[in-house]
Design a protein around this motif. Structure first.
Motif, PDB file in Angstrom:
ATOM      1  N   ASN A  98      61.212  59.709  -0.313  1.00 52.46           N
ATOM      2  CA  ASN A  98      61.608  58.299  -0.992  1.00 52.46           C
ATOM      3  C   ASN A  98      61.087  57.324  -0.322  1.00 52.46           C
ATOM      4  O   ASN A  98      60.434  57.326   0.648  1.00 52.46           O
ATOM      5  N   SER A  99      61.127  55.926  -0.805  1.00 52.37           N
ATOM      6  CA  SER A  99      60.840  54.626  -0.163  1.00 52.37           C
ATOM      7  C   SER A  99      62.110  54.134   0.532  1.00 52.37           C
ATOM      8  O   SER A  99      63.162  54.101  -0.100  1.00 52.37           O
ATOM      9  N   TYR A 101      63.083  51.012   0.896  1.00 53.52           N
ATOM     10  CA  TYR A 101      63.727  49.755   0.100  1.00 53.52           C
ATOM     11  C   TYR A 101      64.615  50.487  -0.835  1.00 53.52           C
ATOM     12  O   TYR A 101      65.750  49.986  -0.887  1.00 53.52           O
ATOM     13  N   ASN A 102      64.104  51.363  -1.725  1.00 57.50           N
ATOM     14  CA  ASN A 102      64.929  51.789  -2.717  1.00 57.50           C
ATOM     15  C   ASN A 102      66.176  52.622  -2.204  1.00 57.50           C
ATOM     16  O   ASN A 102      67.276  52.512  -2.733  1.00 57.50           O
ATOM     17  N   ARG A 105      68.761  50.124  -0.726  1.00 59.79           N
ATOM     18  CA  ARG A 105      69.358  49.499  -1.825  1.00 59.79           C
ATOM     19  C   ARG A 105      70.366  50.328  -2.495  1.00 59.79           C
ATOM     20  O   ARG A 105      71.438  49.769  -2.662  1.00 59.79           O
ATOM     21  N   ARG A 106      69.910  51.481  -2.994  1.00 54.21           N
ATOM     22  CA  ARG A 106      70.949  52.231  -3.651  1.00 54.21           C
ATOM     23  C   ARG A 106      72.148  52.670  -3.100  1.00 54.21           C
ATOM     24  O   ARG A 106      73.165  52.734  -3.429  1.00 54.21           O
ATOM     25  N   ALA A 109      74.358  49.696  -2.643  1.00 57.18           N
ATOM     26  CA  ALA A 109      75.325  49.509  -3.978  1.00 57.18           C
ATOM     27  C   ALA A 109      76.244  50.341  -3.948  1.00 57.18           C
ATOM     28  O   ALA A 109      77.216  49.982  -4.481  1.00 57.18           O
ATOM     29  N   VAL A 195      57.433  46.693   4.827  1.00 58.03           N
ATOM     30  CA  VAL A 195      58.562  46.396   3.992  1.00 58.03           C
ATOM     31  C   VAL A 195      58.878  44.859   4.609  1.00 58.03           C
ATOM     32  O   VAL A 195      59.275  44.934   5.819  1.00 58.03           O
ATOM     33  N   GLY A 197      61.721  42.849   2.788  1.00 60.45           N
ATOM     34  CA  GLY A 197      62.965  42.738   2.696  1.00 60.45           C
ATOM     35  C   GLY A 197      63.250  41.065   2.117  1.00 60.45           C
ATOM     36  O   GLY A 197      62.091  40.335   2.076  1.00 60.45           O
ATOM     37  N   LEU A 199      67.081  43.059   1.315  1.00 62.55           N
ATOM     38  CA  LEU A 199      67.633  43.475   0.012  1.00 62.55           C
ATOM     39  C   LEU A 199      68.277  42.293  -0.813  1.00 62.55           C
ATOM     40  O   LEU A 199      68.636  41.350  -0.401  1.00 62.55           O
ATOM     41  N   PRO A 200      68.475  42.848  -2.223  1.00 64.31           N
ATOM     42  CA  PRO A 200      69.111  41.613  -3.051  1.00 64.31           C
ATOM     43  C   PRO A 200      70.440  41.008  -2.693  1.00 64.31           C
ATOM     44  O   PRO A 200      70.823  40.001  -3.257  1.00 64.31           O
TER      45      PRO A 200
END
Lengths: 443, 443
Positions: A98-99, A101-102, A105-106, A109, A195, A197, A199-200
C-alpha cells in the motif's frame, strides 16, 4: 476494570480452513455478506471489543482445497461497522503493498465514519505470491519489508497528527473556513517514501485509529515497541507468551513509552460446545477434514526439515531440529511457537498440526464453555496477555458458541465487560489519546 | 423504460462550496456520517439509481474558504451502501495514485458486499498537489496520466474476469474446493504495470462493477470509448451535450461495442424550491457567499487570459479568448463547456461563475420543482444524455428538495422509475453482463 479485552476473528470457514467440508457448512459463506452481518451482530450483543480479519493481497494455491484469502477486509469490515454502533473493527493491511498516504487517509475516514471504532492491523505480508501482483520481480526480504514498515508507520502517524485541534474555524461572518497555520505538511523524504501531506480532513474521534501489529520477527518486535497500541501474537505455551509480553513491554519502555500503553492480544483457536463430550466429538470431526499428508510436508518445511523424513506419526524431538528459523519459514512467530511446543517433548507432525488448529499454528483450546473460560482466566492470570483474539475453529459454530456460552461466564467472573464503557475502541483498550508527534511546516 | 437514470451527488456543503456560510448550514456536515446517512435514505426512498462523490487525494488550498476534498469516498460510500438495500454507489478513484490490483480487489469486494451496487468513477486526478503525496517530483502530464489509465483499466477489467463461472467446486466428498483450471492469471507486463493475478475471490453479482469515466480530454474520450459503461460529463449548452454524446457513441462503435451500452450522465447543479420566487431568493443568497474577485482570477486563468485584464463585471467576448485550451487549465471538459457559453455572446466573469454554479463549471438550473422537471425533460428529449447526475447547489437543502419535489413529477411523467426494477446497478442502467475479455494462463 481488571479483566481482559476480547476480539473475535471472522475468518471463514474457520481457523480449521477445511471446515467447509462439514455437513452443516455453507462452502460459500466466506463471500456472503449476510453471514458476516449475522456474526457482527452476535459479537456486538456479547460486547466483544472488536472483530478481526487476517489478510494478504494474493490468491494462494491452497484454494484448491479450502477458501483462503477472502474479500478485501477494509470493504468487508467497513460494511459491518456500518450496521453496528459499538463494535470495533481490526482490519489487516499490508505496508509492503500500500502507499502510506492512501492508507492513512482511508483509516482516518473510517475513524470518522465509525465514530472511533477503527483499528488497522499492520502486516508486511509473508506471501511471496503478492509481489507479482504489484510489479515486483521478487518478494522483498523480511528485513527490507520491516524497514519499509517502520518508515511507513512514521509517515502514517505524522499524517494523522497533521491537523491541530481548532484548525477548522468556520467563521460564517468572515468566510474563513480553516486556519492554514494549524494544518501541517509533513514533507517526509525517506528511503522508501516521499510524502508531503497533509491529509484532506482533520483527525477522527480517536485522534489516531488504533495501531495493531502482528509480526514476531526481529523487525516486527522493533515496530511493536515503537508504534503498536496492540500486539497480536501467537503462543503454544504460557512461558513463551509471558516472555513475549515482557519483551514487548520492555521495548516500549526503551522507546520512551509507558509499557501499559501496549496491549498484548494473544491468538487462541477455540472449539467450544455446551459439553466437553460434544466439543471432543466436533474436534475429531474437524481433524478428519485435514489433508494430513500435505500439512505434514508444510510443517516440516517450516521447521527446516527435509521432505519425507518425518511422516504424520513420526515423533520429532528437539534434537532433530536445525538451529534457528529457516529462511523460507512462513512466519517467525509461528516457528518459535512450534519449536517451544516440541521443546516440551517429542511430538508427531499430526500432534503439532492438531494442536496448532489444523496448521494455523495458533494454540487450540477445546472444551465446554466452563473449561474454555477457566483456561482463558488461567492464561490471563499468568500474565500472558492483556486480552485474547478468539479464532473460531469452525466459524459457523464456534463464533456464536463463544459469544453466547463463554462470554456470560467471563462477565459473571468480572473478567470481561458487561457493557461498552467508552464509545471508542481506543478508550475501551485503555490506550492514551495520541500526542502530536511533531510540529512540521504549515501548508 | 423510456426515461432516464438519476444519480445524486453527496458533495457537501454543496456544489456552491461556500454554502457552509448560510445561516442554516452546519459547517462540519462534510465530516458527519449521520448527515450522509440521512441523504442516502432520502435518495433510496426516491428510487435514485446511485449516489456519487467526486474526489482527489490531496488537500487543496481552498480549504481556507470552504471544505473541499472530504472523507475517502470508498470508506464513506461503502458505509452508506451498508445501510441501504438498493441504492448504487459511484465512487471516484484515481488511476494515477492507486495500484490496479488493490483497486480491482476493493471494488470487487464492494460488489459482493453490496450485492451488485458498486460503481467506480475513474479519474486521472487533475490536482497537481496530489503528486507530492505519492513520491512524484511532479504531477504527470495529462497524456501520461491517460496512457496509464488505459493500461490500468485493461489490467483491472482482466483481473475482474479472472475466475470463470463454476470455478468454485466445493465438493465436500473429495475435498476439492476450487478448480484451478478455471481461475486465470493475467500475467500482464506493460509500460506502467506488471501484474500476475488472479484476484483472491470470484466476481461479484455484476460480473464487473460499473465503470464510470469522467474526463473530457482526448485521452479521457478514448478511455470512455474503450472501457466506460457510463460517462459523466459537463455541458453548458445543449449543442455541446448532444455533440459529446454522439461522439462517445461513435467511439464505442469504433471500438466494436454497442453504442447503447455506453450511457451518458450529464452533470447539472440544481437549486430547487417549492416556488420559483423562493428558488430565486436562495440563488441570490448563494451568490452572496461567493468570493467573486478570487473566482474571477481562477476563471480567467483557466481561459488562458492574463490576471487583472478582466474584472468580475467586464464582458469577455469570443474574440478575447486565446486559441485552444491552455496547458494549466484545470479540466479540458470544463474549458470547452465555458468557451461554448462565451461563444453564445459576451459574458462577464460574474455571469460565467454564477451560471457555472459558483465556479464548479457545471450548468446551474434554478427554479420550482415543475421548472426543474421541465428542463431535465427538454434536455433529455433533445438527446443530450441518458441520465443526469444531480449536483445540489446547497446539499443540506437541494438534495432533499430534488428527491421529494422533483422526482415525483418525473415519475408521474413516466420519465423516471417508480421502483428499482433490478437489484444491480448494472441492470438498472441497462448495461450488458460483461463478456470475458481473455483466456489467459491458469494459476
Amino acid at each position: 476494570m481488571t479483566g481482559f479485552h476480547l476480539n473475535l476473528s471472522l475468518m471463514t470457514p474457520g481457523h480449521f480452513r477445511h471446515a467447509w467440508r462439514l455437513p452443516h457448512a455453507d462452502p460459500w459463506a466466506y463471500l456472503d455478506i449476510s453471514h458476516f452481518q449475522r456474526l457482527a451482530r452476535v459479537a456486538e450483543k456479547a460486547r466483544i471489543d472488536a472483530v478481526f480479519l487476517g489478510d494478504g493481497p494474493a490468491l494462494r494455491g491452497e484454494i484448491e482445497e479450502a477458501p483462503g484469502t477472502g474479500l478485501d477486509p477494509l470493504v468487508l469490515l467497513g460494511a459491518l461497522a456500518a450496521i453496528t454502533t459499538d463494535l470495533g473493527v481490526v482490519i489487516t493491511s499490508s505496508t509492503t503493498y500500500n502507499s502510506p498516504y492512501n492508507l492513512a487517509r482511508r483509516f482516518q475516514a473510517l475513524d470518522h465514519v465509525t465514530r472511533g471504532r477503527a483499528a488497522v492491523n499492520i502486516v508486511t505480508t509473508g506471501t511471496p505470491a503478492a509481489a507479482a501482483n504489484f510489479g515486483l520481480a521478487e518478494h522483498p526480504d523480511k528485513e527490507t519489508r520491516y524497514r519499509r514498515a517502520h518508515e511507513f508507520l512514521d509517515v502514517v502517524t505524522r499524517l494523522w497528527d497533521g491537523w491541530e485541534p481548532g484548525a477548522i474555524v468556520a467563521d460564517k461572518a468572515t468566510g474563513r473556513y480553516a486556519d492554514l497555520d494549524r494544518i501541517h505538511r509533513i514533507d517526509h523524504e525517506g528511503e522508501f517514501f516521499s510524502v508531503a501531506g497533509p491529509l484532506p480532513v482533520p483527525a477522527g474521534p480517536q485522534g489516531r485509529p488504533v495501531l495493531v501489529q502482528a509480526g514476531g520477527s526481529a523487525g516486527g518486535l522493533a515496530l511493536a515497541g515503537d508504534f503498536a497500541d496492540v500486539v497480536f501474537t501467537v503462543a503454544q505455551t504460557r512461558g513463551k507468551a509471558v516472555a513475549f509480553r515482557d519483551d514487548i513491554r520492555a521495548r516500549a519502555a526503551a522507546a520512551g513509552r509507558n509499557p501499559d500503553h501496549v496491549k498484548i492480544s494473544l491468538g487462541v483457536v477455540v472449539l467450544v460446545a455446551a459439553t466437553e463430550a460434544e466439543a471432543r466429538r466436533r474436534e475429531r470431526e474437524l481433524y478428519d477434514t485435514l489433508p494430513i499428508e500435505r500439512l505434514t510436508v508444510a510443517l516440516t518445511r517450516n521447521l527446516g526439515l527435509p521432505d519425507g523424513l518425518f511422516g504424520p506419526d513420526d515423533p520429532i524431538s528437539p534434537a532433530d531440529l536445525p538451529e534457528g528459523i529457516p529462511d523460507g519459514a512462513f512466519s517467525a512467530g509461528f516457528s518459535v511457537s512450534t519449536r517451544e511446543l516440541i521443546a516440551e517433548g517429542p511430538r508427531t507432525p499430526r500432534e503439532v498440526i492438531q494442536r496448532g488448529a489444523g496448521g494455523s499454528g495458533h494454540r487450540l483450546l477445546v472444551g465446554s464453555a466452563e473449561q474454555v473460560a477457566d483456561d482463558l482466566q488461567a492464561w490471563f492470570e499468568a500474565g500472558t496477555a492483556d486480552g485474547f483474539t478468539i479464532m473460531p475453529a469452525d466459524t459457523s459454530v464456534d463464533f456464536e458458541n463463544f459469544a453466547r456460552l463463554v462470554v456470560p461466564i467471563l462477565q459473571e467472573r468480572g473478567l470481561f465487560q458487561r457493557d461498552y464503557a467508552d464509545p471508542t475502541l481506543r478508550g475501551r483498550y485503555e490506550l492514551p489519546w495520541p500526542a502530536r508527534t511533531s510540529e512540521p511546516a504549515t501548508v
